[in-house]
Design a protein around this motif. Sequence first.
Motif, PDB file in Angstrom:
ATOM      1  N   SER A 203       0.825  -1.208   0.000  1.00 41.87           N
ATOM      2  CA  SER A 203       0.000   0.000   0.000  1.00 41.87           C
ATOM      3  C   SER A 203       0.856   1.254   0.000  1.00 41.87           C
ATOM      4  O   SER A 203       0.577   2.209  -0.721  1.00 41.87           O
ATOM      5  CB  SER A 203      -0.907  -0.019   1.224  1.00 41.87           C
ATOM      6  OG  SER A 203      -1.662   1.149   1.305  1.00 41.87           O
ATOM      7  N   ASN A 204       1.899   1.287   0.805  1.00 44.51           N
ATOM      8  CA  ASN A 204       2.767   2.470   0.872  1.00 44.51           C
ATOM      9  C   ASN A 204       4.098   2.082   1.503  1.00 44.51           C
ATOM     10  O   ASN A 204       4.236   2.021   2.726  1.00 44.51           O
ATOM     11  CB  ASN A 204       2.079   3.569   1.686  1.00 44.51           C
ATOM     12  CG  ASN A 204       2.836   4.871   1.664  1.00 44.51           C
ATOM     13  OD1 ASN A 204       4.023   4.908   1.338  1.00 44.51           O
ATOM     14  ND2 ASN A 204       2.166   5.947   2.004  1.00 44.51           N
ATOM     15  N   GLY A 271      -1.493  -3.850  -2.336  1.00 44.08           N
ATOM     16  CA  GLY A 271      -2.080  -3.239  -1.151  1.00 44.08           C
ATOM     17  C   GLY A 271      -3.492  -3.645  -0.820  1.00 44.08           C
ATOM     18  O   GLY A 271      -3.964  -3.362   0.273  1.00 44.08           O
ATOM     19  N   ARG A 324     -13.947   6.093  -6.904  1.00 45.06           N
ATOM     20  CA  ARG A 324     -13.787   6.286  -5.467  1.00 45.06           C
ATOM     21  C   ARG A 324     -13.081   7.622  -5.203  1.00 45.06           C
ATOM     22  O   ARG A 324     -13.460   8.374  -4.330  1.00 45.06           O
ATOM     23  CB  ARG A 324     -12.983   5.128  -4.880  1.00 45.06           C
ATOM     24  CG  ARG A 324     -13.438   4.774  -3.487  1.00 45.06           C
ATOM     25  CD  ARG A 324     -12.572   3.700  -2.860  1.00 45.06           C
ATOM     26  NE  ARG A 324     -12.550   2.473  -3.637  1.00 45.06           N
ATOM     27  CZ  ARG A 324     -11.634   1.517  -3.459  1.00 45.06           C
ATOM     28  NH1 ARG A 324     -10.675   1.677  -2.555  1.00 45.06           N
ATOM     29  NH2 ARG A 324     -11.652   0.426  -4.176  1.00 45.06           N
ATOM     30  N   LEU A 328     -14.425  10.827  -3.132  1.00 47.53           N
ATOM     31  CA  LEU A 328     -13.657  11.397  -2.024  1.00 47.53           C
ATOM     32  C   LEU A 328     -13.494  12.892  -2.206  1.00 47.53           C
ATOM     33  O   LEU A 328     -13.640  13.669  -1.282  1.00 47.53           O
ATOM     34  CB  LEU A 328     -12.272  10.754  -1.960  1.00 47.53           C
ATOM     35  CG  LEU A 328     -12.192   9.467  -1.179  1.00 47.53           C
ATOM     36  CD1 LEU A 328     -10.788   8.921  -1.264  1.00 47.53           C
ATOM     37  CD2 LEU A 328     -12.570   9.721   0.264  1.00 47.53           C
ATOM     38  N   LYS A 331     -16.540  14.685  -1.458  1.00 48.86           N
ATOM     39  CA  LYS A 331     -16.759  14.654  -0.020  1.00 48.86           C
ATOM     40  C   LYS A 331     -15.924  15.722   0.678  1.00 48.86           C
ATOM     41  O   LYS A 331     -16.429  16.484   1.492  1.00 48.86           O
ATOM     42  CB  LYS A 331     -16.359  13.273   0.485  1.00 48.86           C
ATOM     43  CG  LYS A 331     -17.095  12.833   1.722  1.00 48.86           C
ATOM     44  CD  LYS A 331     -16.738  11.390   1.955  1.00 48.86           C
ATOM     45  CE  LYS A 331     -17.338  10.851   3.205  1.00 48.86           C
ATOM     46  NZ  LYS A 331     -16.985   9.449   3.389  1.00 48.86           N
ATOM     47  N   LYS A 335     -16.884  19.110   2.845  1.00 47.26           N
ATOM     48  CA  LYS A 335     -16.404  19.386   4.196  1.00 47.26           C
ATOM     49  C   LYS A 335     -15.805  20.780   4.279  1.00 47.26           C
ATOM     50  O   LYS A 335     -16.024  21.499   5.237  1.00 47.26           O
ATOM     51  CB  LYS A 335     -15.352  18.342   4.592  1.00 47.26           C
ATOM     52  CG  LYS A 335     -16.004  17.160   5.292  1.00 47.26           C
ATOM     53  CD  LYS A 335     -14.977  16.177   5.779  1.00 47.26           C
ATOM     54  CE  LYS A 335     -15.680  14.887   6.174  1.00 47.26           C
ATOM     55  NZ  LYS A 335     -14.813  13.737   6.084  1.00 47.26           N
TER      56      LYS A 335
END
Lengths: 345, 512
Positions: A203-204, A271, A324, A328, A331, A335
């Motif tokens: 993943s990282n 990941g 996705r 995001l 989203k 915010k």
Amino acid sequence: MKNILKKITWENFKKFNSKYSYLVSFILLLALATIINPRYFSYRNLSTLVLQASIKGIITLGMSMVIIAGLIDLSVGSMVALTSGLGVVVLNATGNAWIMLAFCLVFGTILGAINGLLVTKGKIAPFIVTLATMSMYRSIIVQLGQGGPFNVDLALVDKFRMIAAGNILGIPNLAVIFAITTIIISLVMAKTKFGRYVYAVGSNEQAAKLTGIHVDRVKTMTFTITGLLTGLAAFLLASRLTSITAPNAGVSFELDAIAGVAIGGIAMTGGSGVIAGSFLGAIMLQMIEGILIAAKIPPFLNGLVKGAIIIFTVLLQHRNITQRKMRLKAKSADKEEAVKANPVE
Amino acid sequence: MKSIVLCTENIEKRFGGVIALKDGSIEIRPGEVLALVGSNGSGKSTLTKVITGVLSSDGGTITYHDKPVSYSNPMAAQRAGIMAVYQELSLIPSLTVAQNIWLANEPKTRFGSIDSKTMNAETAKLLTLFEGTFQPSLHPEAYVRDLPLDERQIVEILKAYSRKPEVLILDEATASLDSKQVNCLFDLIQLLKSEDKGLVFVSHRMDEIFRIADRAVILRNGKTVGEVLIADSNEDEIVHLMVGSNVGLTRELGGRMTFSAQESVLIVEDLENEQLNGVSFNIKQGELVGIGGLRGQGQSSLLHTLFGNSHYTGKITLFDETLSFDHPKEAIEHGVALIPGDRATEGLLLLRSIFENFHLPNWAKYCRPLLKMKSAHSDAEEMGKQLNLIMESLDAPVSSLSGGNAQKVVIGKWLLREPKLLLLDDPTKGVDVGTKSEFYKLLVKLQENGTTILFYSSDEQELLDLCERVLVMQDGKVKADLSGDNLTEANLVFHSMGATNNNNHHEESTHA
């Protein structure tokens, strides 16, 4: 009211699909096969399916670990040929299948570790390393066999072939071994520290290192475990075929394993994904082969179909990821607006 | 009064919700060097990037040769004669010096192919401008990848110069040059001045500004706040304009603690590597020490070195033990934790869940040998509550969190280990105000529990509010060690800029 209900189920389905895409595609494929051949959905048929998928499937399990760690192993096919060819020599010399099994596991592990160390200590891209070892491993066994086959001695054949051909309580041995291996690897990936580290590295890498993970050790281990599993697959393949032709054994197993991982819903970029996915992925690949035969598509086109499957599933993965990301973004923009509208303090 | 070649009025630039530039106004005059001055985040670089078309503005006007202009990309600005040299170099390593300098501007032969002969000869001529300041390995046909940083910077400067700009912007172009090379650059600037070109000089070195600039525009919080003639000004006036009138601010969260006769837990002696040039300091048990200075002066490298993520020479003594970490793992086992600067690339596994991110350094605690997921889950739940984490569920991907909440996860994963020495690498960058204040409270609480904290921040106010002591870094060295009454914003800025001949801000070395 009806519309709302419909929407909710569709939304829920999408959510379910994004998490369990491998189950959804498995069910769809099974349904398709049953429509083509109503007798497809039978115990006998399904257990044969698992049996046929098992040898490549065991390798697919290893491949999925490597891919989850953000790597790739192209050498598994040649590794199978080299290990099983030499395994047959060991069997003929000792007459003991257990010694052959031990040899295959240890030898496969060593070959996998060589891949891993070249990638981590040698700092060579995994694609390059395993492309080179793919060529080397195959070349060695072809030379040793002078192009010909490694045959299990006639005196041993009948007993030895029962390892792959036998049953336990009516379930084929190979299916049992495949299932047990899947459970073990699943547990390793989901429930051990090492498994969590594999996901972290894929993943990282940088974040993993800064969290105290020895990234190189984790990478080497995934190659090594793949070697071990490939050794097991090589042993089973020898038992199933009882004759290993060096130039042909295990050819394009790497393609099948990667394709299985892809339809198993594991991200090619590393990941994410689960082992249950690659288990079903290997079986689905076998089903597709069966469907192609039933549909009278020439077997020469198998490679075309498998290649197309890999590209198609990866394209779908990309689309999911972009969607996705867009969600995001929307989203976080919301915010920000909210923060601006109601400043804190 | 000279005419104006380029002027910007009220330039605005926002990055998402963050306002980088509110009112950027400058006038560039031919035959004059304009210095652009300001502390971290004051908007200098943003303004130059808007002028050169790297960034688009959200408001305001740019007038060039009496006409309003707005460039959508750097190529358009270059064609109009506006060139910039940045600290981050834009050279192509696999091409030669000459090929880089003449890239997309190559001299052609009669047949339309590239005239390498002329190109190399012209490059050799250009290099004479810096004669004697570089190794013989720098020649027109040398590959850029084989050159050290300072020589690459020279090539970058010559590339801009070769395009005969009307306006040349030098953004921290002297940072990697030695004094001889800076002299050559200044000669070049004088040459351009005599040709009536407009020059903008962005630098954080006071002495250079006073040597080369004619006028200075001071930016603060994205606004042009003053303009001075260098001949009539001094360092104090400029620092004062940079800081503004908000001097004398004290720490909001209780008074600064004072530390007297306690043991040093961290002693650093002569730390050196690519970014550090001999860093020495020590920190006492339970102290909250800030690291200040302009961005990119070796602060991150220092923290990474202490965390075992970077090679170095020198001596690190932690808790009475001389250490040489090869890997962050060893540092972690000694109770050190690092909260990295870039959440996305260094801090989080974006694809994985909040739960997994919390526990990545802690799994060993739950090995039986299979992991005890239930107890891990409840511990993570507890930590989420403690940090006031706003989330859907622990199993949601960490990428679903807002910036501030994501940063809480990065911090939370270390808190579960109760670190003894906490290193923070500019942790509040891009974090909203509410989360910031929660974060400050958390730091103070940790300090009260005896955690020693080393805290790099590019926000001076934050350092002043939180720390009892601040180490100011410049060029990979600790330039000043400020504490007590010496710890003021003016002093922080003053030392960041490498100013020296100052009397009012005289600082006594409190180094023990």
